[in-house]
Structures are given as structure tokens and as C-alpha cells.
Design a protein around this motif. Structure first.
Motif: not given
Length: 333
Positions: A64, A112-114, A116, A118-119, A195-196, A206, A209
Motif C-alpha cells: 500500500e 483501505v481494509t474494510k 476497500k 485504494s490506499s 497477499e493471497d 487486514n 495493514k
């Protein structure tokens, strides 16, 4: 011998060589540039960038980016400056500043995480919001008349070396060992690398991050305190545009914009380089307006080089996989 060869291949080593060459080349033109006093001053003047670059490294490692750090620096410096100017304690000013950075970092991380977002977009929006908040808080005025005991902190020396410099260098070393040697510290790079895959092996992506953004925000606030102590006043444009210099410093130090690669030591060396370029231009008697042009050019060159290195590494990995499959096929036949 193999350890030496391995060390020379590290991105941090190349950055250190670049720093040495910068001082040597400028020193050949103006010998005062490589004096011990100027080298110590260059390190002291880069503390602001080092602290910011370390925070940026945490975020970049996860894949990010955080471009709100300049505004966080300005707001934290302004709020803590007002507290100090009005008779508040240094301890209270530090705690409030850190809380401001932590809350802004938390909002960035959750966005960014919840949500979604873009950072880049999230932190760009936060940059504008925080800038307006700073202007409203100070009524568009500079914060001046900070107490002498607070300004004295940035001038304290131990064995001829600035105390803040010693503290920051020790902190960078400790953070480096945490990120490179501890299991949880390696999570940040693992998330940015794949990440996956990080999700599959049970890493709370999350959460880490969000932690990265909080750390970035807190360190931006600490940088704001250092800024206020060194400068002695805070303008409404404090920290304006510094995020680009910090990103350039981190990437110059070997931190990949793609995530997963880099170290805080490399970022710190990159920060010293970016700060030293400004003073080098003074010693070379180059007009100050070239600073931004040189920083921008370096950022472009660094990003292009980073992309080429990443592409080369991917091609090498594909080639190794192909060779392995061919060997396996031949063995089966």
C-alpha cells in the motif's frame, strides 16, 4: 567471501555506495561538504525524513502507500505547538500528537481494509481533510513562541553527537531486527509479496495493514514534534509536499513500490541521501528551485529502475520454473 558477495548484492549496499559517492563527488568541488561537522549536520537534518521513511516502509512493505504523512506532520506539530505555547507540558504535547497520528492512521487503515478504498485515494483524501483541519485549528496563522526547553531538545548533544540522532539510529536498528528476524515482523513483507498466499497460511492481512498505517501515522506525528523542535515555529504549510521526498527516499533505499521487498535501514539511508542533496546544491551554489526538479527526476528514475528489476526477477523465476519442469519431464521419460 560468499557473505561479502551476498552483501554487495543487497539494495541497501547500493544505496550506501550512492551516498558515499554523493559526498565524495560534491566534496571534490567543495571540500567543506565532507567535513565531519557537515556530515553530522547532514545526519541531524535528515532525522525528519528518516522517521517518515521508516513509517512509509511499513506501509509500502504491505503493498500500500500513504501520502497523508505530510499533513499529519503539520497538524500534529500545530496542535502540540499550541499546547506548548499556552503553557502545557511537553509530555502532554507528545501524547496528543501521537494520538492524532494514530487515529488518522487507523482511519486510513480501516478505509483501505474494510471499505476497500485504494490506499492512494484514501490517503489523498485524508491529506486534504487534515490540511483543512490544521488551517481551521490555527485560524490560518503560524504557531510561534514555542518554549526554549522544547526547542533545546533538538540541540542536545552527547559526545559531540546530537541526542535525537542517536535515538533515531538506535530505533531504526531495532525496527530492522524486528522486521527481519521476528515471525510477526516478517508478516508485513509477506503480505506485500503475496497477499493471497499470506491469507492461506493464516496471516491476519487486514489487521497488519491497519497496524502499518497506524505506525506510519504515529511516526509522522513524531516527525512533526521533531520538526517543531528544530524549526521553532509551525507554518500552515508545514510538511507540504514532503510525502514525495519520503517515497523517493524509501524506494531509493530499496523498498519496492510493489510491496514485499525492502528494509528500514535502506529507507533511512535513502532519507539521508534526499536530505543531503538539498545541502549539496547549496555547496555547489545551485539555485534552490532545482531541489524539486532533482527530487522528481530521482523519483522517476528510481521507480523505472524498480520496475525493471522486478520484471527481471519475475523473468528469472519463470525461467527457473520452466527449467525445473523440463528436467522433471526428462526424468519421467
Amino acid at each position: 567471501m560468499s557473505k561479502v558477495k551476498s552483501m554487495t548484492k543487497q539494495r541497501e549496499f547500493r544505496t550506501l555506495v550512492f551516498l558515499v559517492l554523493l559526498f565524495v563527488i560534491v566534496g571534490l568541488v567543495n571540500a567543506d561538504f565532507i567535513s565531519s561537522g557537515n556530515i553530522l549536520n547532514a545526519t541531524k537534518n535528515s532525522l525528519l525524513y528518516i522517521v517518515l521513511a521508516v513509517g512509509m516502509t511499513f506501509v509500502l512493505l504491505t503493498g500500500e502507500i500513504d501520502i497523508s504523512i505530510g499533513a499529519v506532520l503539520g497538524l500534529s506539530a500545530s496542535v502540540s505547538g499550541v499546547i506548548l505555547r499556552d503553557g502545557g507540558s511537553i509530555f502532554l504535547a507528545v501524547i496528543i500528537a501521537i494520538m492524532i497520528g494514530g487515529v488518522i492512521g487507523l482511519i486510513n487503515g480501516l478505509g483501505v481494509t474494510k471499505l476497500k478504498i485504494s490506499s492512494f485515494i484514501m490517503t489523498l483524501g485524508m491529506l486534504e481533510i487534515v490540511r483543512v483541519t490544521q488551517v481551521m485549528f490555527t485560524n490560518g496563522k503560524w504557531v510561534e513562541n514555542l518554549p526554549e526547553n522544547f526547542k533545546h531538545i533538538s540541540r542536545m548533544n552527547m559526545f559531540g553527537i546530537n541526542v535525537l540522532t542517536i535515538i533515531v539510529i538506535l530505533a531504526v536498528i531495532l525496527i530492522h531486527f524486528y522486521l527481519s528476524n521476528s515471525r510477526k515482523g516478517r508478516y508485513f513483507a509477506a503480505i506485500g509479496d503475496n497477499e493471497d498466499g499470506a491469507v492461506l497460511i493464516g496471516i491476519p492481512v487486514n489487521r497488519y495493514k491497519v497496524i502499518a498505517f497506524v505506525i506510519s501515522g504515529v511516526l509522522a506525528s513524531i516527525a512533526g514534534l521533531i520538526f517543531a523542535s528544530q524549526i521553532g515555529f509551525i507554518s500552515t504549510t508545514a510538511g507540504l509536499g514532503i510525502e514525495m521526498t519520503v517515497i523517493a527516499a524509501a524506494v531509493l533505499g530499496g523498498v519496492s513500490l510493489r510491496g514485499g521487498i525492502g528494509s528500514v535501514i535502506g529507507a533511512a539511508i535513502g532519507a539521508i541521501i534526499m536530505s543531503s542533496i538539498n545541502s549539496a546544491l547549496v555547496f555547489l551554489k545551485v539555485p534552490a528551485f532545482w531541489n524539486s526538479a532533482i527530487s522528481g527526476s530521482l523519483l522517476i528514475i528510481i521507480v523505472v529502475a524498480d520496475a525493471l528489476i522486478a520484471r527481471r526477477a519475475n523473468n528469472r523465476t519463470r525461467k527457473e520454473r520452466l527449467n525445473a519442469r523440463i528436467l522433471n519431464y526428462k526424468e519421467e521419460v
